[in-house]
Write an enzyme that holds these catalytic residues in place. Sequence first.
Site, PDB file in Angstrom:
ATOM      1  N   GLU A   1      -1.315  -7.913   2.104  1.00 41.13           N
ATOM      2  CA  GLU A   1      -1.101  -6.467   2.064  1.00 41.13           C
ATOM      3  C   GLU A   1      -0.008  -6.046   3.035  1.00 41.13           C
ATOM      4  O   GLU A   1      -0.094  -6.293   4.230  1.00 41.13           O
ATOM      5  CB  GLU A   1      -2.387  -5.702   2.431  1.00 41.13           C
TER       6      GLU A   1
ATOM      7  N   SER B   1      -6.951   4.357  -1.538  1.00 38.73           N
ATOM      8  CA  SER B   1      -6.774   2.907  -1.450  1.00 38.73           C
ATOM      9  C   SER B   1      -8.057   2.120  -1.676  1.00 38.73           C
ATOM     10  O   SER B   1      -7.989   0.928  -1.978  1.00 38.73           O
ATOM     11  CB  SER B   1      -6.196   2.531  -0.080  1.00 38.73           C
TER      12      SER B   1
ATOM     13  N   ASP C   1      -1.115   0.061  -4.783  1.00 38.68           N
ATOM     14  CA  ASP C   1      -2.394   0.665  -5.159  1.00 38.68           C
ATOM     15  C   ASP C   1      -2.183   2.085  -5.700  1.00 38.68           C
ATOM     16  O   ASP C   1      -2.882   2.529  -6.596  1.00 38.68           O
ATOM     17  CB  ASP C   1      -3.375   0.667  -3.971  1.00 38.68           C
ATOM     18  N   HIS C   2      -1.176   2.766  -5.140  1.00 38.58           N
ATOM     19  CA  HIS C   2      -0.885   4.147  -5.551  1.00 38.58           C
ATOM     20  C   HIS C   2       0.485   4.490  -5.012  1.00 38.58           C
ATOM     21  O   HIS C   2       1.048   3.740  -4.207  1.00 38.58           O
ATOM     22  CB  HIS C   2      -1.930   5.122  -4.982  1.00 38.58           C
TER      23      HIS C   2
ATOM     24  N   THR D   1      -7.939  -1.895   1.647  1.00 44.97           N
ATOM     25  CA  THR D   1      -7.397  -2.899   0.722  1.00 44.97           C
ATOM     26  C   THR D   1      -8.098  -4.251   0.856  1.00 44.97           C
ATOM     27  O   THR D   1      -8.679  -4.744  -0.111  1.00 44.97           O
ATOM     28  CB  THR D   1      -5.874  -3.037   0.903  1.00 44.97           C
TER      29      THR D   1
ATOM     30  N   HIS E   1       2.445   8.680   4.986  1.00 45.29           N
ATOM     31  CA  HIS E   1       1.486   9.717   5.397  1.00 45.29           C
ATOM     32  C   HIS E   1       2.016  10.532   6.573  1.00 45.29           C
ATOM     33  O   HIS E   1       1.764  11.728   6.675  1.00 45.29           O
ATOM     34  CB  HIS E   1       0.138   9.093   5.784  1.00 45.29           C
TER      35      HIS E   1
ATOM     36  N   ASP F   1       0.846  -1.195   0.000  1.00 43.01           N
ATOM     37  CA  ASP F   1       0.000   0.000   0.000  1.00 43.01           C
ATOM     38  C   ASP F   1       0.881   1.244   0.000  1.00 43.01           C
ATOM     39  O   ASP F   1       1.671   1.458   0.909  1.00 43.01           O
ATOM     40  CB  ASP F   1      -0.935   0.005   1.217  1.00 43.01           C
TER      41      ASP F   1
ATOM     42  N   ASP G   1       2.190   2.718   3.494  1.00 42.03           N
ATOM     43  CA  ASP G   1       1.348   3.891   3.296  1.00 42.03           C
ATOM     44  C   ASP G   1       1.287   4.770   4.550  1.00 42.03           C
ATOM     45  O   ASP G   1       1.393   5.991   4.471  1.00 42.03           O
ATOM     46  CB  ASP G   1      -0.053   3.395   2.918  1.00 42.03           C
TER      47      ASP G   1
END
Length: 513
Positions: A321, A100, A367-368, A163, A330, A50, A326
């Site tokens: 996952e 996500s 995912d990104h 996810t 952040h 992620d 992620d």
Amino acid sequence: GNGTSVFLLLYQEKDPLFWNTWAQHTLKNALTLQKLNQNTAKNLILFLGDGMGIPTVTAARILKGQLSGQSGEETQLEMDKFPFVALSKTYNTNAQVADSAGTATAYLCGVKANEGTVGVSAAAVRSQCNTTQGNEVTSILRWAKEAGKSVGIVTTTRVNHATPSAAYAHCVDRDWFSDGEMPAEAVQAGCKDIARQLFENIPNIDVIMGGGRKYMFPKNQSDVEYPGDKKHFGTRKDGRNLVEEWTNRMKNKKAQYVWNKRELLSVNPNNVDYILGLFEPGDLPYNLERNTETDPSLTEMVELAIKILRKNPRGFYLLVEGGRIDHGHHEGKAKQALHEAVEMDRAIGRAGLITSIYDTMTVVTADHSHMFNFGGYTPRGNTIFGLAPMLSDVDQKPFTAILYGNGPGFKVINGLRENVSTLDYQGNNYQAQSAVPLRMETHGGEDVAVFAKGPMAHLLHGVHEQNYIPHVMAYAACIGQNRDHCMSSGGASSLSPALPSLAALLTLTRLLC
């Protein structure tokens, strides 16, 4: 020692023979890939990092090498060894820079969707309960289950986080973890929270491991691990105990509920067909902060998951996952994010050891991306968390190689950029400097990598829309909507295209003449 190996490598690198030999060896390997693996995939594994954009992959590679005493840049991650690589376009139907939930719907259900929604098409509107019905889309986990395969979900976040939830839930809001997080109107209108859907939508998901314990228990019920801590109490308003319901429903099956590492590692996969592992009330801790006595690593969870799932003669689908890459980004904490990525790479390696590329398709992707990067003309072997070799020629201050385009690391002191040399910029929770101040750093919008190995992996080969991924995986395994190419015989049958190619016809005529 480490110094010697780095020195030897750099010494070798001065000789053109070193580079030419290495490249020729790579070429020889590449030529073997011309014979495509067109077996049927008995097993499918998707590793989802992620927020693991390409800069994160590169930095994690350097970190992994440096953790084993190397310079780092020349290291190969496990995912780097996969023979086929593609790019995935991550935008959501209503967002240039994705989230996500919408992306999970794409790479699990094969349909692009709006940000914030899981398991519903773009006709559904975020947070609007009445747009759910009729807009549900099913996931590859469900297609696999319907084909008689075992299925599993392993995550370092909550098992009902964005996810994993797209694998089983149909929800117009990714934040509806339990009915305690839902507006009363949505509950009254008949929308179901995600935790409940985990146990109700797809009967008997074989393996569920991650965090999110508090969403399974009634409001004010204290947590088994943190009994005095109010913030970890149950959140459910409907008074249901979903774990107890699961245990009762599975009591005639070989099923086990575990909530810590000791219980997890004492499970004999030969005697357990179903496992529910909820190791924290919320997300699992960062790997750097994990209590190695009580909390399992992603690698440990993945190994047990595969050993349970692979008993099914029809094979399995497993979603893994690495969900906290992620979270690290952040928070502007690159060190946390990169160690999460390295741990996911270890899990990829372990999965590779206990599966075979002949019958198992493995895909690794993100995912990104994130607004994370590193640069600044750092010399070879510079610690990935280190400084650039020069001061800024504008403000005459040092700067770290790792920087964020936006996020919480922005800091001005007397109108000037903070001097990072006065800080512990190699600390686990150091927040790298950012150009724009934000409480939470944002996702990035560029394409992400897709690594693939095993049967039909060569179908991931270009710049693809993200929703293409489950279509390829389903095609490889002969599940889901597109099965015309599948041989009727069982076993390790080969996938034959519906129409024989010209080459095949010519070969056939040669054999017959």
